[in-house]
Structure formats: C-alpha cells, structure tokens
Design an enzyme around this catalytic site. Sequence first.
Site, PDB file in Angstrom:
ATOM      1  N   TYR A  94       0.834  -1.207   0.000  1.00 37.81           N
ATOM      2  CA  TYR A  94       0.000   0.000   0.000  1.00 37.81           C
ATOM      3  C   TYR A  94       0.864   1.251   0.000  1.00 37.81           C
ATOM      4  O   TYR A  94       2.031   1.232   0.401  1.00 37.81           O
ATOM      5  CB  TYR A  94      -0.955   0.014   1.201  1.00 37.81           C
ATOM      6  CG  TYR A  94      -0.299   0.228   2.554  1.00 37.81           C
ATOM      7  CD1 TYR A  94      -0.156   1.507   3.090  1.00 37.81           C
ATOM      8  CD2 TYR A  94       0.170  -0.850   3.302  1.00 37.81           C
ATOM      9  CE1 TYR A  94       0.434   1.710   4.328  1.00 37.81           C
ATOM     10  CE2 TYR A  94       0.760  -0.660   4.544  1.00 37.81           C
ATOM     11  CZ  TYR A  94       0.888   0.624   5.057  1.00 37.81           C
ATOM     12  OH  TYR A  94       1.483   0.824   6.275  1.00 37.81           O
ATOM     13  N   CYS A  95       0.271   2.348  -0.456  1.00 40.10           N
ATOM     14  CA  CYS A  95       0.895   3.674  -0.363  1.00 40.10           C
ATOM     15  C   CYS A  95      -0.114   4.599   0.301  1.00 40.10           C
ATOM     16  O   CYS A  95      -0.889   4.169   1.158  1.00 40.10           O
ATOM     17  CB  CYS A  95       1.366   4.177  -1.728  1.00 40.10           C
ATOM     18  SG  CYS A  95       0.053   4.376  -2.970  1.00 40.10           S
ATOM     19  N   TRP A  96      -0.119   5.870  -0.062  1.00 40.22           N
ATOM     20  CA  TRP A  96      -1.002   6.827   0.620  1.00 40.22           C
ATOM     21  C   TRP A  96      -2.463   6.618   0.252  1.00 40.22           C
ATOM     22  O   TRP A  96      -3.327   6.509   1.114  1.00 40.22           O
ATOM     23  CB  TRP A  96      -0.562   8.249   0.290  1.00 40.22           C
ATOM     24  CG  TRP A  96      -1.357   9.323   0.971  1.00 40.22           C
ATOM     25  CD1 TRP A  96      -2.278  10.145   0.402  1.00 40.22           C
ATOM     26  CD2 TRP A  96      -1.325   9.677   2.362  1.00 40.22           C
ATOM     27  NE1 TRP A  96      -2.814  11.007   1.330  1.00 40.22           N
ATOM     28  CE2 TRP A  96      -2.236  10.739   2.548  1.00 40.22           C
ATOM     29  CE3 TRP A  96      -0.606   9.199   3.459  1.00 40.22           C
ATOM     30  CZ2 TRP A  96      -2.454  11.329   3.791  1.00 40.22           C
ATOM     31  CZ3 TRP A  96      -0.815   9.800   4.693  1.00 40.22           C
ATOM     32  CH2 TRP A  96      -1.730  10.838   4.843  1.00 40.22           C
TER      33      TRP A  96
END
Length: 350
Positions: A94-96
Amino acid sequence: MIRRTVDLSPAARDGFDALIDVRSPSEFALDHVPGAINLPVLDDAQRAAVGTEYVQGSKFLARRTGAALVARNIAAHLEGALGDRDGAFRPLVYCWRGGQRSGAMVTVMDQVGWPVTVLEGGYQTWRRQVKATLYDAPLEHRLILLDGPTGAGKTALLGALASRGVQTLDLEALAAHRGSLFGALPGGQPSQKAFETRLQDALSRLDPARPVVVEAESSKIGARVIPPTLWAAMSAASAVHLESPVPVRAARTVRDYARIAADPAAIDTALTRLPRHISKETVAAWRALAAAGEMEALATELIVHHYDPAYGRQGQGGARRKLTVVGIGSLADTALEQAADQVAAAVDAF
C-alpha cells in the site's frame, strides 16, 4: 495477477507474508498499518524534489525523474529486503491512496511472479477504519475500569489479569507513557495517529462479547488524547476500585519508577513541571529530598500532597458504579495474586 482488497481485519492481515508500506520514511514513522515494513519507492528527499519539480517546473521532467528513482529503489528492495523471498511470497502493498507508488511496486512484483495484493485506497483505507471505530460509532466493547489512586498497583494488576486470560487493554503501554509527572519512557510517545492505530489494532483483537478491563486514566496520557468513543465508554464504565496504604503505594512507586529514581537530573526536571498551585517552598523541599536520594520520602510527599488531592479533585471513582473494592496491603507477590483473583472473579460475574 494483481489482487485488490480493503479487508484489514487482523485475520486478513495475518494471512499475508508481509505488509509493505511503500511511502516515504517520514510518512511511515507518523503512522502505518500494524505490522507493516517500510520499503519506500521514494525517500523523503526524493519525494520532495520530485514534488517541487512537478509543481514549480516541468511535469514531464518530474515524472521521468520520479520513474527513474522509483525503478532504482524497487530494484534495491528486490535485491535487498526481498532478496530471500521465494515464489510463494504473498505480500500486501500500500501507499497513501493506493495510486502510483503502490502501483509501481505491485506491477514489478506481479512480473516477478509473486501473488501480490494491493490495498485499495492505500493507508487512507486503514485510517478511515480507525476513525470509524474511535470517532464515529459507540464502542462495541464492554469496559470495566481498574480504578484507584497513584501507586495502588493498577498496572501490575492489569498484567496479572491478562495472565489469567482476562481481556485487558493497556493504554499506558499503547501510549508509551506511564500517565504521570514521571511517566515519560525512553523513545518517546507515538504520534496521535499511531496511538490510535495501536488502539484500533488492540480492540479489533478483543472479543466484544466478553468484558475488557482497562486502567482508569485521565483523558490524556502524556501528550496523547484518548479518542472520543473510547473515552465515552470509559466514562460510562463500572469500576473495580483498588485500595492500598500510603507507605505501600510509596514503596511501589519507587520500585516501579526505578529508572527515573536513578536519574536525579530527570527527577529535578520533572519536579519543575508541577502545577503552579504548589508553592515554591514545597517544590524546593521536594527537590532537596530528590537530591538527597530520599526517594520513598519524596514519593510519600507527592502522593499525599499532589497525587491524592488531584485524584479527589477529578472525582475519579466517585460517581462510578463500583463492582468491588480490592485491597493490596503489601508489595508481596501473594498480595497481588490474591487481588488478581478477586478482580477476575468480579469480571467473570459482570
């Protein structure tokens, strides 16, 4: 094939071989999904440079530079942190917001042949779940407060209850602070968001059908604020009240705070943060006790003239329904064990 999910329940998270946060180190340090490791596709300096170029310079140049940096960083992770993973490796990435940064990582992982899953919506999906639990809806857990004055043995008793299979929520451990004038711990406190993440994770692993014992606290533990739905549940909860003689409480306080008791400078600094209503003469006398190494005498003075009056002013325990009153008359292990048995019985009957 790249899979997508929004399920971040403990069982779902535990089903992955790794939770990989590809955001920058500063984003990760502020808060992250429990158990995640940080393999950034752009570090803080790179992210800032690319972002500045995108806003103030050439969008094309920013994308080209960013792509080169991301490619090099992902290659370093494949050869480094992920270098020993075989073909069965099952990561969640995941990222932001579940956009370009995680997209770059999962594209490469998919080409490697790993069955990779991307978190739809990124970290923001997790944060929405945290806020839903701690800010939006009433807490589903039934709480019982472990109440009592400073030094009564609440923290030790909480641990003894956990060892008996009683469900507990240790707020001070989650906040990394003992919740008192001398309560700061090495390493400092987590951010407010990280504290809330720890709470969400702990609560999600507790059975709402069974009571949860939590130590009575003020609305803040050090600099961290107890979120509103948890605070509302604590305010409405019934309590087990602990009692212990002042000499025992003073001795327990000195024992429990042995680390700071061995640091005269830290004690002196803490004493300068006492409330203004305590006279300068009193503070000076307490500082003199600390300088002389008279720790039990200092603890007794603080309990009688600072902590107990504050406890009374806050009305802690006064308006709550008491399930039982439990005494701990000494520092002996047997006294703590007997108290734990009494409290566990009260919890079972709740």
